[in-house]
Design a protein around this motif. Structure first.
Motif, PDB file in Angstrom:
ATOM      1  N   GLU A  23      47.166  42.721  39.580  1.00 63.81           N
ATOM      2  CA  GLU A  23      46.041  43.564  39.992  1.00 63.81           C
ATOM      3  C   GLU A  23      45.296  44.107  38.772  1.00 63.81           C
ATOM      4  OE1 GLU A  23      46.574  46.529  43.177  1.00 63.81           O
ATOM      5  OE2 GLU A  23      48.567  45.634  43.411  1.00 63.81           O
ATOM      6  N   VAL A  24      46.034  44.533  37.761  1.00 59.47           N
ATOM      7  CA  VAL A  24      45.423  45.036  36.525  1.00 59.47           C
ATOM      8  C   VAL A  24      44.578  43.935  35.888  1.00 59.47           C
ATOM      9  CG1 VAL A  24      45.874  45.863  34.175  1.00 59.47           C
ATOM     10  CG2 VAL A  24      47.229  46.738  36.084  1.00 59.47           C
ATOM     11  N   MET A  25      45.123  42.731  35.807  1.00 54.15           N
ATOM     12  CA  MET A  25      44.407  41.617  35.187  1.00 54.15           C
ATOM     13  C   MET A  25      43.155  41.238  35.969  1.00 54.15           C
ATOM     14  SD  MET A  25      45.883  41.259  32.400  1.00 54.15           S
ATOM     15  CE  MET A  25      44.969  39.860  31.815  1.00 54.15           C
ATOM     16  N   GLN A  26      43.178  41.370  37.288  1.00 52.09           N
ATOM     17  CA  GLN A  26      41.981  41.096  38.093  1.00 52.09           C
ATOM     18  C   GLN A  26      40.868  42.081  37.741  1.00 52.09           C
ATOM     19  OE1 GLN A  26      43.373  41.247  42.139  1.00 52.09           O
ATOM     20  NE2 GLN A  26      44.166  39.158  42.097  1.00 52.09           N
ATOM     21  N   HIS A  27      41.203  43.346  37.617  1.00 55.14           N
ATOM     22  CA  HIS A  27      40.205  44.351  37.252  1.00 55.14           C
ATOM     23  C   HIS A  27      39.720  44.145  35.823  1.00 55.14           C
ATOM     24  CE1 HIS A  27      40.438  46.470  40.991  1.00 55.14           C
ATOM     25  NE2 HIS A  27      41.751  46.611  40.868  1.00 55.14           N
ATOM     26  N   TYR A  28      40.631  43.777  34.933  1.00 57.70           N
ATOM     27  CA  TYR A  28      40.251  43.489  33.553  1.00 57.70           C
ATOM     28  C   TYR A  28      39.262  42.321  33.509  1.00 57.70           C
ATOM     29  CZ  TYR A  28      40.532  41.750  28.799  1.00 57.70           C
ATOM     30  OH  TYR A  28      40.208  41.287  27.552  1.00 57.70           O
ATOM     31  N   ALA A  29      39.552  41.244  34.238  1.00 60.77           N
ATOM     32  CA  ALA A  29      38.666  40.077  34.272  1.00 60.77           C
ATOM     33  C   ALA A  29      37.293  40.449  34.824  1.00 60.77           C
ATOM     34  CB  ALA A  29      39.292  38.962  35.110  1.00 60.77           C
ATOM     35  N   ASN A  30      37.256  41.294  35.822  1.00 65.84           N
ATOM     36  CA  ASN A  30      35.984  41.763  36.375  1.00 65.84           C
ATOM     37  C   ASN A  30      35.204  42.550  35.326  1.00 65.84           C
ATOM     38  OD1 ASN A  30      34.048  42.149  38.435  1.00 65.84           O
ATOM     39  ND2 ASN A  30      34.915  44.163  38.878  1.00 65.84           N
ATOM     40  N   GLY A  31      35.886  43.378  34.570  1.00 66.65           N
ATOM     41  CA  GLY A  31      35.235  44.136  33.502  1.00 66.65           C
ATOM     42  C   GLY A  31      34.677  43.235  32.417  1.00 66.65           C
ATOM     43  N   VAL A  32      35.419  42.197  32.059  1.00 64.05           N
ATOM     44  CA  VAL A  32      34.960  41.247  31.041  1.00 64.05           C
ATOM     45  C   VAL A  32      33.697  40.531  31.528  1.00 64.05           C
ATOM     46  CG1 VAL A  32      35.549  39.085  29.858  1.00 64.05           C
ATOM     47  CG2 VAL A  32      37.195  40.956  29.945  1.00 64.05           C
ATOM     48  N   ARG A  33      33.673  40.159  32.820  1.00 65.39           N
ATOM     49  CA  ARG A  33      32.485  39.496  33.370  1.00 65.39           C
ATOM     50  C   ARG A  33      31.256  40.403  33.327  1.00 65.39           C
ATOM     51  NH1 ARG A  33      36.250  37.560  37.063  1.00 65.39           N
ATOM     52  NH2 ARG A  33      35.753  39.180  38.561  1.00 65.39           N
ATOM     53  N   ASN A  34      31.455  41.703  33.469  1.00 62.98           N
ATOM     54  CA  ASN A  34      30.337  42.647  33.494  1.00 62.98           C
ATOM     55  C   ASN A  34      29.945  43.183  32.127  1.00 62.98           C
ATOM     56  OD1 ASN A  34      29.823  42.647  36.316  1.00 62.98           O
ATOM     57  ND2 ASN A  34      31.678  43.852  36.596  1.00 62.98           N
ATOM     58  N   LYS A  35      30.691  42.816  31.094  1.00 61.27           N
ATOM     59  CA  LYS A  35      30.421  43.313  29.749  1.00 61.27           C
ATOM     60  C   LYS A  35      29.138  42.685  29.209  1.00 61.27           C
ATOM     61  CE  LYS A  35      32.981  42.028  26.248  1.00 61.27           C
ATOM     62  NZ  LYS A  35      34.024  41.900  25.235  1.00 61.27           N
ATOM     63  N   HIS A  36      28.352  43.465  28.512  1.00 63.06           N
ATOM     64  CA  HIS A  36      27.113  42.976  27.923  1.00 63.06           C
ATOM     65  C   HIS A  36      27.412  42.313  26.591  1.00 63.06           C
ATOM     66  CE1 HIS A  36      24.399  44.986  30.758  1.00 63.06           C
ATOM     67  NE2 HIS A  36      25.377  45.870  30.848  1.00 63.06           N
ATOM     68  N   VAL A  37      27.058  41.034  26.479  1.00 65.42           N
ATOM     69  CA  VAL A  37      27.216  40.301  25.230  1.00 65.42           C
ATOM     70  C   VAL A  37      25.917  39.561  24.937  1.00 65.42           C
ATOM     71  CG1 VAL A  37      29.714  39.986  25.422  1.00 65.42           C
ATOM     72  CG2 VAL A  37      28.196  38.264  26.365  1.00 65.42           C
ATOM     73  N   ALA A  38      25.680  39.290  23.677  1.00 64.80           N
ATOM     74  CA  ALA A  38      24.503  38.527  23.261  1.00 64.80           C
ATOM     75  C   ALA A  38      24.826  37.831  21.953  1.00 64.80           C
ATOM     76  CB  ALA A  38      23.298  39.449  23.087  1.00 64.80           C
ATOM     77  N   SER A  39      24.089  36.771  21.677  1.00 61.24           N
ATOM     78  CA  SER A  39      24.310  36.088  20.400  1.00 61.24           C
ATOM     79  C   SER A  39      23.486  36.776  19.322  1.00 61.24           C
ATOM     80  CB  SER A  39      23.925  34.614  20.504  1.00 61.24           C
ATOM     81  OG  SER A  39      22.553  34.488  20.741  1.00 61.24           O
TER      82      SER A  39
END
Length: 154
Positions: A23-39
């Protein structure tokens, strides 16, 4: 700042109670998907926002055991639930937005936007440094705690 409650709050903060590591890893993965990144010129996947994952682990163990202790069923009938020992651990993982020198942002198609973004990221990191420094000084001298200003908002 929430004046009614007299405390700070974080917009878009999510808190979940998890029972398993999955469950923790599912929430972590969701957070990573929503993180703002750019090159940027220095990094193909540079974090452009700060991310914090705080894990609070709670372990509870019953205190009734061994010799000399009353029968557990007698305790629950007379005094309610069994007493427990609770151990709480907290782990904070922080991913800070990337910081770059302004000279490193040149040569990009969107260099003006990245330059402004870099200024904001660097300012945010500078304020974070000031907050951490002030908090560490607060812990060093308990007598001056009421006088010390923590610059959470600048």
């Amino acid at each position: 700042w929430d004046a009614a409650k007299q405390n700070f709050f974080v917009e878009n903060l999510f808190e979940y109670e998890c029972q398993t590591a999955d469950e923790v890893m599912q929430h972590y993965a969701n957070g990573v998907r929503n993180k703002h990144v750019a090159s940027t010129a220095m990094n193909a996947q540079s974090s452009r926002s700060h991310t914090v994952l705080i894990l609070t682990l709670v372990r509870r163990a019953g205190l009734v055991s061994g010799t000399g202790c009353p029968n557990p069923s007698e305790i629950t009938e007379k005094a309610g639930p069994l007493p427990v020992r609770e151990i709480v651990s907290k782990l904070s993982l922080v991913d800070l937005a990337g910081s770059e020198r302004s000279s490193a942002t040149s040569g990009l198609e969107k260099s003006a936007a990245r330059f402004k973004e870099g200024i904001n990221v660097n300012q945010s990191l500078f304020v974070l440094r000031k907050v951490i420094t002030a908090l560490s000084k607060k812990g060093d001298s308990p007598s001056s705690e009421s006088k010390l200003h923590i610059p959470y908002r600048e």
